[in-house]
Design an enzyme around this catalytic site. Sequence first.
Site, PDB file in Angstrom:
ATOM      1  N   GLY A   1       2.973 -10.048   9.554  1.00  0.00           N
ATOM      2  CA  GLY A   1       2.995 -11.395   8.995  1.00  0.00           C
ATOM      3  C   GLY A   1       2.472 -12.489   9.890  1.00  0.00           C
ATOM      4  O   GLY A   1       2.920 -13.637   9.790  1.00  0.00           O
TER       5      GLY A   1
ATOM      6  N   ASN B   1       0.830  -1.199   0.000  1.00  0.00           N
ATOM      7  CA  ASN B   1       0.000   0.000   0.000  1.00  0.00           C
ATOM      8  C   ASN B   1       0.865   1.249   0.000  1.00  0.00           C
ATOM      9  O   ASN B   1       1.963   1.262   0.562  1.00  0.00           O
ATOM     10  CB  ASN B   1      -0.954  -0.011   1.197  1.00  0.00           C
ATOM     11  CG  ASN B   1      -0.371   0.678   2.419  1.00  0.00           C
ATOM     12  OD1 ASN B   1      -0.426   1.914   2.543  1.00  0.00           O
ATOM     13  ND2 ASN B   1       0.209  -0.117   3.334  1.00  0.00           N
TER      14      ASN B   1
ATOM     15  N   GLY C   1      -0.923   6.834   2.055  1.00  0.00           N
ATOM     16  CA  GLY C   1      -0.554   8.214   2.341  1.00  0.00           C
ATOM     17  C   GLY C   1      -1.415   8.885   3.399  1.00  0.00           C
ATOM     18  O   GLY C   1      -1.740  10.074   3.286  1.00  0.00           O
ATOM     19  N   PHE C   2      -1.785   8.133   4.433  1.00  0.00           N
ATOM     20  CA  PHE C   2      -2.567   8.702   5.545  1.00  0.00           C
ATOM     21  C   PHE C   2      -3.856   9.364   5.055  1.00  0.00           C
ATOM     22  O   PHE C   2      -4.214  10.467   5.485  1.00  0.00           O
ATOM     23  CB  PHE C   2      -1.748   9.727   6.340  1.00  0.00           C
ATOM     24  CG  PHE C   2      -0.683   9.150   7.236  1.00  0.00           C
ATOM     25  CD1 PHE C   2      -0.514   7.791   7.387  1.00  0.00           C
ATOM     26  CD2 PHE C   2       0.175   9.993   7.936  1.00  0.00           C
ATOM     27  CE1 PHE C   2       0.472   7.267   8.217  1.00  0.00           C
ATOM     28  CE2 PHE C   2       1.161   9.486   8.780  1.00  0.00           C
ATOM     29  CZ  PHE C   2       1.312   8.119   8.913  1.00  0.00           C
TER      30      PHE C   2
ATOM     31  N   ASN D   1       5.965  -1.551  11.487  1.00  0.00           N
ATOM     32  CA  ASN D   1       5.202  -1.066  10.348  1.00  0.00           C
ATOM     33  C   ASN D   1       5.565  -1.894   9.108  1.00  0.00           C
ATOM     34  O   ASN D   1       6.265  -2.897   9.212  1.00  0.00           O
ATOM     35  CB  ASN D   1       5.506   0.417  10.116  1.00  0.00           C
ATOM     36  CG  ASN D   1       4.298   1.189   9.599  1.00  0.00           C
ATOM     37  OD1 ASN D   1       3.596   0.724   8.704  1.00  0.00           O
ATOM     38  ND2 ASN D   1       4.055   2.359  10.158  1.00  0.00           N
TER      39      ASN D   1
ATOM     40  N   LYS E   1       5.359   3.521  17.092  1.00  0.00           N
ATOM     41  CA  LYS E   1       5.384   2.487  16.060  1.00  0.00           C
ATOM     42  C   LYS E   1       6.584   2.716  15.150  1.00  0.00           C
ATOM     43  O   LYS E   1       6.735   3.793  14.572  1.00  0.00           O
ATOM     44  CB  LYS E   1       4.097   2.505  15.233  1.00  0.00           C
ATOM     45  CG  LYS E   1       3.982   1.335  14.255  1.00  0.00           C
ATOM     46  CD  LYS E   1       2.594   1.264  13.652  1.00  0.00           C
ATOM     47  CE  LYS E   1       2.424   0.004  12.832  1.00  0.00           C
ATOM     48  NZ  LYS E   1       1.040  -0.138  12.315  1.00  0.00           N
TER      49      LYS E   1
ATOM     50  N   SER F   1       5.518   5.125   8.762  1.00  0.00           N
ATOM     51  CA  SER F   1       4.912   4.838   7.466  1.00  0.00           C
ATOM     52  C   SER F   1       5.863   5.269   6.355  1.00  0.00           C
ATOM     53  O   SER F   1       6.417   6.368   6.403  1.00  0.00           O
ATOM     54  CB  SER F   1       3.588   5.583   7.312  1.00  0.00           C
ATOM     55  OG  SER F   1       3.124   5.491   5.973  1.00  0.00           O
TER      56      SER F   1
ATOM     57  N   ASN G   1       4.951   6.018   3.406  1.00  0.00           N
ATOM     58  CA  ASN G   1       4.165   6.660   2.359  1.00  0.00           C
ATOM     59  C   ASN G   1       3.913   8.144   2.570  1.00  0.00           C
ATOM     60  O   ASN G   1       3.197   8.767   1.802  1.00  0.00           O
ATOM     61  CB  ASN G   1       2.819   5.920   2.223  1.00  0.00           C
ATOM     62  CG  ASN G   1       3.018   4.456   1.899  1.00  0.00           C
ATOM     63  OD1 ASN G   1       3.824   4.111   1.044  1.00  0.00           O
ATOM     64  ND2 ASN G   1       2.301   3.588   2.598  1.00  0.00           N
ATOM     65  N   THR G   2       4.488   8.717   3.629  1.00  0.00           N
ATOM     66  CA  THR G   2       4.481  10.160   3.837  1.00  0.00           C
ATOM     67  C   THR G   2       5.929  10.636   3.744  1.00  0.00           C
ATOM     68  O   THR G   2       6.772  10.166   4.512  1.00  0.00           O
ATOM     69  CB  THR G   2       3.893  10.531   5.212  1.00  0.00           C
ATOM     70  OG1 THR G   2       2.518  10.138   5.246  1.00  0.00           O
ATOM     71  CG2 THR G   2       3.992  12.026   5.468  1.00  0.00           C
TER      72      THR G   2
END
Length: 367
Positions: free
Chosen positions: A305, A118, A121-122, A255, A226, A183, A185-186
Amino acid sequence: MLYKSLIKPLLFRMDPEKAHHLIINGLHNASNVPGVKGLLKGLYGVNSTPDLQSELWGIHFDNPIGLAAGLDKNAKAVPGFSRLGFGFMEVGTVTPKPQVGNELPRLFRLPEDQALINRMGFNNVGIETMAKHLAKATHHSIPVAVNIGKNKATPNEHAEDDYRTCINKLYGYGDFFVVNISSPNTPDLRSLQHGDDLYRLLRTVQEEMKAQHNKHGGAVKPILVKIAPDLEPEEIRYMVQTIVESGVSGIIASNTTLSREGLTHMHKGEAGGLSGLPLTKRSTQLIHTLYELTEGKLPIIGSGGIFTAQDAYDKICAGASLVEVYTAFIYEGPALLRNLNEGLRKLLQRDGFKSVTEAVGSTHRHR
Protein backbone atom coordinates in the site's frame (compact mmCIF):
# COMPACT_ATOMS: atom_id res chain seq x y z
CA MET A 1 1.58 12.76 -16.95
CA LEU A 2 1.72 10.80 -20.21
CA TYR A 3 0.99 7.57 -18.36
CA LYS A 4 -2.05 8.83 -16.45
CA SER A 5 -3.53 10.86 -19.32
CA LEU A 6 -2.98 8.47 -22.21
CA ILE A 7 -1.45 5.08 -21.41
CA LYS A 8 -3.37 4.21 -18.24
CA PRO A 9 -6.86 4.85 -19.75
CA LEU A 10 -5.98 2.50 -22.61
CA LEU A 11 -4.58 -0.19 -20.32
CA PHE A 12 -7.54 0.03 -17.93
CA ARG A 13 -9.94 -0.68 -20.81
CA MET A 14 -8.13 -3.98 -21.32
CA ASP A 15 -8.36 -7.18 -19.33
CA PRO A 16 -5.94 -6.70 -16.38
CA GLU A 17 -3.80 -9.71 -17.20
CA LYS A 18 -3.55 -8.82 -20.90
CA ALA A 19 -2.49 -5.31 -19.89
CA HIS A 20 0.10 -6.85 -17.57
CA HIS A 21 1.63 -8.89 -20.38
CA LEU A 22 1.59 -5.85 -22.67
CA ILE A 23 3.64 -3.85 -20.14
CA ILE A 24 6.17 -6.67 -19.58
CA ASN A 25 6.56 -7.43 -23.29
CA GLY A 26 6.80 -3.74 -24.08
CA LEU A 27 9.60 -3.17 -21.57
CA HIS A 28 11.34 -6.33 -22.77
CA ASN A 29 11.23 -5.28 -26.42
CA ALA A 30 12.10 -1.66 -25.69
CA SER A 31 15.22 -2.60 -23.76
CA ASN A 32 16.52 -4.41 -26.86
CA VAL A 33 16.25 -1.33 -29.07
CA PRO A 34 19.42 0.81 -29.22
CA GLY A 35 18.99 4.10 -27.43
CA VAL A 36 15.72 3.19 -25.68
CA LYS A 37 17.41 2.34 -22.38
CA GLY A 38 18.85 5.82 -22.27
CA LEU A 39 15.49 7.32 -23.20
CA LEU A 40 13.72 5.45 -20.39
CA LYS A 41 16.33 6.59 -17.91
CA GLY A 42 16.08 10.16 -19.17
CA LEU A 43 12.29 10.23 -18.93
CA TYR A 44 11.80 8.36 -15.68
CA GLY A 45 15.19 7.78 -14.07
CA VAL A 46 15.82 8.95 -10.52
CA ASN A 47 18.89 10.95 -9.60
CA SER A 48 20.89 9.10 -6.99
CA THR A 49 21.81 11.22 -3.99
CA PRO A 50 23.78 10.20 -0.88
CA ASP A 51 20.85 10.77 1.49
CA LEU A 52 18.80 7.98 -0.14
CA GLN A 53 21.64 5.53 -0.71
CA SER A 54 22.26 2.64 1.64
CA GLU A 55 24.35 -0.47 2.10
CA LEU A 56 22.66 -3.65 3.27
CA TRP A 57 24.03 -7.21 3.31
CA GLY A 58 27.03 -5.86 1.42
CA ILE A 59 24.78 -4.69 -1.42
CA HIS A 60 24.58 -1.05 -2.53
CA PHE A 61 21.12 0.47 -3.08
CA ASP A 62 20.88 3.83 -4.89
CA ASN A 63 17.48 4.43 -3.30
CA PRO A 64 15.17 2.45 -0.99
CA ILE A 65 12.25 1.97 -3.42
CA GLY A 66 12.05 -1.48 -4.98
CA LEU A 67 9.65 -3.36 -7.23
CA ALA A 68 7.82 -6.17 -5.43
CA ALA A 69 7.59 -9.69 -6.81
CA GLY A 70 4.71 -10.57 -9.10
CA LEU A 71 5.04 -7.96 -11.83
CA ASP A 72 8.05 -9.43 -13.64
CA LYS A 73 7.32 -13.04 -12.78
CA ASN A 74 9.73 -14.50 -15.33
CA ALA A 75 12.58 -11.95 -15.22
CA LYS A 76 11.72 -10.99 -18.77
CA ALA A 77 12.01 -7.21 -18.42
CA VAL A 78 14.82 -6.68 -15.90
CA PRO A 79 16.83 -4.24 -18.07
CA GLY A 80 13.71 -2.15 -18.72
CA PHE A 81 12.65 -1.93 -15.09
CA SER A 82 16.20 -1.13 -14.02
CA ARG A 83 16.02 2.12 -16.03
CA LEU A 84 12.80 3.40 -14.46
CA GLY A 85 14.22 4.58 -11.14
CA PHE A 86 13.85 1.53 -8.90
CA GLY A 87 16.53 1.01 -6.27
CA PHE A 88 16.16 -2.77 -6.65
CA MET A 89 13.59 -5.30 -7.87
CA GLU A 90 12.27 -8.79 -7.23
CA VAL A 91 11.55 -11.27 -9.99
CA GLY A 92 9.25 -14.27 -9.59
CA THR A 93 7.75 -16.04 -7.80
CA VAL A 94 9.45 -18.86 -9.69
CA THR A 95 8.98 -22.58 -9.11
CA PRO A 96 11.19 -25.50 -10.22
CA LYS A 97 8.78 -26.64 -12.92
CA PRO A 98 6.72 -24.34 -15.16
CA GLN A 99 3.08 -24.05 -14.19
CA VAL A 100 0.09 -22.30 -15.70
CA GLY A 101 -1.41 -21.09 -12.43
CA ASN A 102 -5.08 -20.81 -11.63
CA GLU A 103 -7.98 -20.50 -14.05
CA LEU A 104 -8.86 -17.21 -15.75
CA PRO A 105 -9.94 -14.61 -14.81
CA ARG A 106 -7.58 -14.27 -11.86
CA LEU A 107 -6.60 -10.61 -11.67
CA PHE A 108 -9.04 -7.80 -10.80
CA ARG A 109 -8.74 -4.04 -10.48
CA LEU A 110 -10.61 -2.16 -7.76
CA PRO A 111 -10.08 1.50 -8.79
CA GLU A 112 -12.34 3.01 -6.15
CA ASP A 113 -10.28 1.24 -3.49
CA GLN A 114 -6.90 1.79 -5.22
CA ALA A 115 -6.38 -1.95 -4.97
CA LEU A 116 -5.90 -5.21 -6.86
CA ILE A 117 -7.08 -8.74 -6.13
CA ASN A 118 -5.14 -11.62 -7.64
CA ARG A 119 -5.32 -15.37 -7.48
CA MET A 120 -2.62 -16.05 -10.05
CA GLY A 121 -1.26 -19.21 -8.42
CA PHE A 122 2.47 -18.89 -9.15
CA ASN A 123 2.09 -18.97 -12.93
CA ASN A 124 5.65 -18.91 -14.28
CA VAL A 125 8.04 -20.39 -16.84
CA GLY A 126 10.10 -22.37 -14.33
CA ILE A 127 13.72 -22.12 -13.25
CA GLU A 128 15.31 -23.25 -16.51
CA THR A 129 13.77 -20.45 -18.58
CA MET A 130 14.19 -17.86 -15.84
CA ALA A 131 17.89 -18.69 -15.71
CA LYS A 132 18.14 -17.95 -19.44
CA HIS A 133 16.33 -14.63 -19.00
CA LEU A 134 18.58 -13.59 -16.12
CA ALA A 135 21.69 -14.66 -18.02
CA LYS A 136 20.74 -12.16 -20.75
CA ALA A 137 20.18 -9.43 -18.16
CA THR A 138 23.62 -9.56 -16.60
CA HIS A 139 24.21 -5.86 -17.25
CA HIS A 140 21.24 -4.66 -15.21
CA SER A 141 22.13 -1.70 -13.04
CA ILE A 142 20.13 -2.46 -9.88
CA PRO A 143 20.18 -5.35 -7.38
CA VAL A 144 17.84 -8.18 -8.36
CA ALA A 145 16.21 -10.53 -5.86
CA VAL A 146 14.86 -13.92 -6.95
CA ASN A 147 11.60 -14.82 -5.23
CA ILE A 148 11.24 -18.61 -4.98
CA GLY A 149 8.32 -20.92 -4.23
CA LYS A 150 7.09 -24.48 -4.50
CA ASN A 151 5.06 -26.08 -7.26
CA LYS A 152 1.39 -26.58 -6.51
CA ALA A 153 1.70 -30.35 -6.91
CA THR A 154 4.52 -30.60 -4.36
CA PRO A 155 3.18 -31.59 -0.92
CA ASN A 156 4.29 -29.47 2.03
CA GLU A 157 6.33 -32.30 3.53
CA HIS A 158 8.58 -32.08 0.44
CA ALA A 159 8.39 -28.31 -0.04
CA GLU A 160 12.01 -27.78 1.01
CA ASP A 161 13.12 -29.81 -2.02
CA ASP A 162 11.54 -27.27 -4.38
CA TYR A 163 13.13 -24.30 -2.62
CA ARG A 164 16.50 -26.08 -2.62
CA THR A 165 16.17 -26.75 -6.36
CA CYS A 166 15.39 -23.09 -7.09
CA ILE A 167 18.46 -21.91 -5.17
CA ASN A 168 20.66 -24.55 -6.78
CA LYS A 169 19.70 -23.46 -10.31
CA LEU A 170 19.44 -19.69 -9.85
CA TYR A 171 22.06 -18.86 -7.21
CA GLY A 172 24.49 -17.46 -9.75
CA TYR A 173 21.95 -14.97 -11.13
CA GLY A 174 20.40 -13.27 -8.10
CA ASP A 175 21.89 -10.65 -5.80
CA PHE A 176 19.66 -11.97 -3.02
CA PHE A 177 16.81 -14.45 -2.60
CA VAL A 178 13.34 -14.42 -1.09
CA VAL A 179 11.51 -17.46 0.28
CA ASN A 180 7.82 -17.00 -0.48
CA ILE A 181 5.71 -18.95 2.01
CA SER A 182 2.87 -16.44 2.24
CA SER A 183 0.96 -16.36 -1.04
CA PRO A 184 -2.70 -17.14 -0.38
CA ASN A 185 -3.15 -18.62 -3.86
CA THR A 186 -1.24 -21.90 -3.51
CA PRO A 187 -3.13 -24.40 -1.31
CA ASP A 188 -1.60 -24.87 2.17
CA LEU A 189 1.45 -22.71 1.34
CA ARG A 190 0.85 -20.38 4.29
CA SER A 191 1.03 -23.29 6.73
CA LEU A 192 4.77 -23.33 5.98
CA GLN A 193 4.99 -20.15 8.06
CA HIS A 194 4.53 -22.10 11.27
CA GLY A 195 6.16 -24.64 13.57
CA ASP A 196 8.31 -27.51 12.39
CA ASP A 197 7.47 -26.85 8.71
CA LEU A 198 9.03 -23.39 8.91
CA TYR A 199 12.05 -24.59 10.89
CA ARG A 200 12.75 -27.45 8.46
CA LEU A 201 12.32 -25.24 5.39
CA LEU A 202 14.60 -22.45 6.61
CA ARG A 203 17.25 -24.92 7.74
CA THR A 204 17.22 -26.47 4.26
CA VAL A 205 17.45 -23.19 2.34
CA GLN A 206 20.27 -22.01 4.58
CA GLU A 207 22.18 -25.22 3.94
CA GLU A 208 21.70 -24.83 0.19
CA MET A 209 22.71 -21.16 0.21
CA LYS A 210 25.93 -22.09 2.05
CA ALA A 211 26.61 -24.96 -0.36
CA GLN A 212 26.16 -22.68 -3.36
CA HIS A 213 28.36 -20.01 -1.82
CA ASN A 214 31.11 -22.57 -1.31
CA LYS A 215 30.71 -23.58 -4.95
CA HIS A 216 30.52 -20.12 -6.53
CA GLY A 217 32.57 -18.08 -4.08
CA GLY A 218 32.28 -14.32 -3.89
CA ALA A 219 30.21 -12.42 -1.37
CA VAL A 220 27.69 -14.27 0.80
CA LYS A 221 24.24 -13.75 -0.70
CA PRO A 222 21.38 -12.95 1.66
CA ILE A 223 18.11 -14.84 1.82
CA LEU A 224 14.90 -13.32 3.19
CA VAL A 225 11.49 -14.68 4.18
CA LYS A 226 8.28 -13.09 2.89
CA ILE A 227 5.41 -13.35 5.37
CA ALA A 228 1.67 -12.72 5.34
CA PRO A 229 -0.12 -9.82 7.04
CA ASP A 230 -2.93 -12.08 8.27
CA LEU A 231 -1.27 -13.39 11.41
CA GLU A 232 -2.28 -13.36 15.04
CA PRO A 233 0.15 -11.78 17.55
CA GLU A 234 1.08 -15.15 19.02
CA GLU A 235 1.74 -16.56 15.55
CA ILE A 236 4.01 -13.61 14.74
CA ARG A 237 6.04 -14.10 17.92
CA TYR A 238 6.66 -17.80 17.30
CA MET A 239 7.42 -17.17 13.62
CA VAL A 240 9.93 -14.42 14.39
CA GLN A 241 11.66 -16.65 16.95
CA THR A 242 12.08 -19.39 14.34
CA ILE A 243 13.24 -16.92 11.67
CA VAL A 244 15.83 -15.35 13.96
CA GLU A 245 17.13 -18.73 15.11
CA SER A 246 17.43 -19.89 11.49
CA GLY A 247 19.96 -17.18 10.71
CA VAL A 248 18.24 -15.86 7.57
CA SER A 249 19.11 -12.34 6.49
CA GLY A 250 15.80 -10.53 6.80
CA ILE A 251 12.02 -10.40 6.44
CA ILE A 252 9.71 -8.95 3.80
CA ALA A 253 6.46 -7.66 5.29
CA SER A 254 4.16 -8.26 3.75
CA ASN A 255 2.42 -10.31 1.10
CA THR A 256 -1.21 -9.73 0.09
CA THR A 257 -4.08 -9.98 2.56
CA LEU A 258 -7.26 -12.05 2.64
CA SER A 259 -9.08 -9.25 4.46
CA ARG A 260 -11.79 -7.34 2.60
CA GLU A 261 -12.39 -4.71 5.27
CA GLY A 262 -13.57 -1.37 3.93
CA LEU A 263 -13.74 -2.33 0.25
CA THR A 264 -16.45 -0.79 -1.93
CA HIS A 265 -15.77 -2.06 -5.46
CA MET A 266 -17.93 -4.73 -7.10
CA HIS A 267 -14.92 -7.09 -7.23
CA LYS A 268 -14.47 -7.08 -3.44
CA GLY A 269 -15.89 -10.60 -3.18
CA GLU A 270 -13.38 -12.15 -5.57
CA ALA A 271 -11.12 -14.80 -4.05
CA GLY A 272 -7.40 -14.11 -3.84
CA GLY A 273 -4.90 -11.80 -2.24
CA LEU A 274 -5.67 -8.10 -1.88
CA SER A 275 -2.93 -5.52 -2.46
CA GLY A 276 -2.88 -1.75 -2.57
CA LEU A 277 -4.13 1.08 -0.41
CA PRO A 278 -6.27 -1.06 1.95
CA LEU A 279 -3.06 -2.80 3.04
CA THR A 280 -1.11 0.35 3.93
CA LYS A 281 -1.72 0.57 7.68
CA ARG A 282 -1.84 -3.20 8.23
CA SER A 283 1.60 -3.77 6.70
CA THR A 284 3.12 -0.75 8.48
CA GLN A 285 1.88 -2.06 11.83
CA LEU A 286 3.35 -5.49 11.05
CA ILE A 287 6.73 -3.86 10.30
CA HIS A 288 6.51 -2.00 13.61
CA THR A 289 5.83 -5.27 15.46
CA LEU A 290 8.63 -7.14 13.68
CA TYR A 291 11.14 -4.40 14.45
CA GLU A 292 10.23 -4.55 18.14
CA LEU A 293 10.38 -8.35 18.29
CA THR A 294 13.78 -8.46 16.58
CA GLU A 295 15.06 -5.41 18.48
CA GLY A 296 15.93 -3.84 15.15
CA LYS A 297 18.65 -6.43 14.50
CA LEU A 298 17.06 -8.15 11.47
CA PRO A 299 16.58 -6.00 8.34
CA ILE A 300 13.01 -5.62 7.09
CA ILE A 301 11.74 -4.77 3.61
CA GLY A 302 8.35 -3.10 3.84
CA SER A 303 5.69 -3.77 1.22
CA GLY A 304 1.99 -3.05 1.05
CA GLY A 305 0.00 0.00 0.00
CA ILE A 306 2.76 2.52 -0.69
CA PHE A 307 1.27 5.28 -2.83
CA THR A 308 2.94 8.39 -1.39
CA ALA A 309 6.29 9.37 0.05
CA GLN A 310 4.60 9.57 3.45
CA ASP A 311 3.49 5.92 3.11
CA ALA A 312 7.08 4.87 2.38
CA TYR A 313 8.45 7.07 5.15
CA ASP A 314 6.01 5.64 7.71
CA LYS A 315 7.28 2.13 6.92
CA ILE A 316 10.90 3.23 7.13
CA CYS A 317 10.34 4.93 10.48
CA ALA A 318 8.49 1.82 11.67
CA GLY A 319 11.59 -0.25 10.93
CA ALA A 320 11.90 -0.98 7.21
CA SER A 321 15.36 -0.52 5.70
CA LEU A 322 13.92 -0.77 2.18
CA VAL A 323 10.39 -0.68 0.74
CA GLU A 324 8.62 -2.11 -2.31
CA VAL A 325 5.76 -1.04 -4.57
CA TYR A 326 3.53 -2.91 -6.98
CA THR A 327 -0.11 -1.83 -7.03
CA ALA A 328 0.72 1.88 -6.90
CA PHE A 329 3.00 1.41 -9.91
CA ILE A 330 0.01 0.08 -11.85
CA TYR A 331 -2.18 3.03 -10.85
CA GLU A 332 0.41 5.82 -10.91
CA GLY A 333 2.91 4.71 -13.55
CA PRO A 334 6.68 5.25 -13.74
CA ALA A 335 6.48 8.81 -12.39
CA LEU A 336 5.72 7.23 -9.01
CA LEU A 337 9.41 6.46 -8.44
CA ARG A 338 10.58 10.03 -8.88
CA ASN A 339 7.72 11.32 -6.71
CA LEU A 340 8.52 8.88 -3.91
CA ASN A 341 12.22 9.66 -3.92
CA GLU A 342 11.78 13.42 -4.04
CA GLY A 343 9.15 13.25 -1.31
CA LEU A 344 11.38 11.10 0.89
CA ARG A 345 14.21 13.63 0.61
CA LYS A 346 11.91 16.40 1.83
CA LEU A 347 10.65 14.30 4.75
CA LEU A 348 14.17 13.37 5.81
CA GLN A 349 15.22 17.03 5.70
CA ARG A 350 12.13 18.08 7.63
CA ASP A 351 12.95 15.70 10.47
CA GLY A 352 16.66 16.40 10.51
CA PHE A 353 17.90 13.07 9.12
CA LYS A 354 21.00 13.19 6.97
CA SER A 355 20.26 9.80 5.39
CA VAL A 356 17.46 7.30 5.04
CA THR A 357 19.38 4.83 7.21
CA GLU A 358 19.15 7.27 10.13
CA ALA A 359 15.36 7.23 9.85
CA VAL A 360 15.00 3.43 9.97
CA GLY A 361 13.16 2.52 13.18
CA SER A 362 13.06 6.13 14.39
CA THR A 363 9.47 5.76 15.59
CA HIS A 364 10.71 3.36 18.28
CA ARG A 365 13.51 5.63 19.41
CA HIS A 366 11.22 8.62 19.70
CA ARG A 367 8.86 6.60 21.84
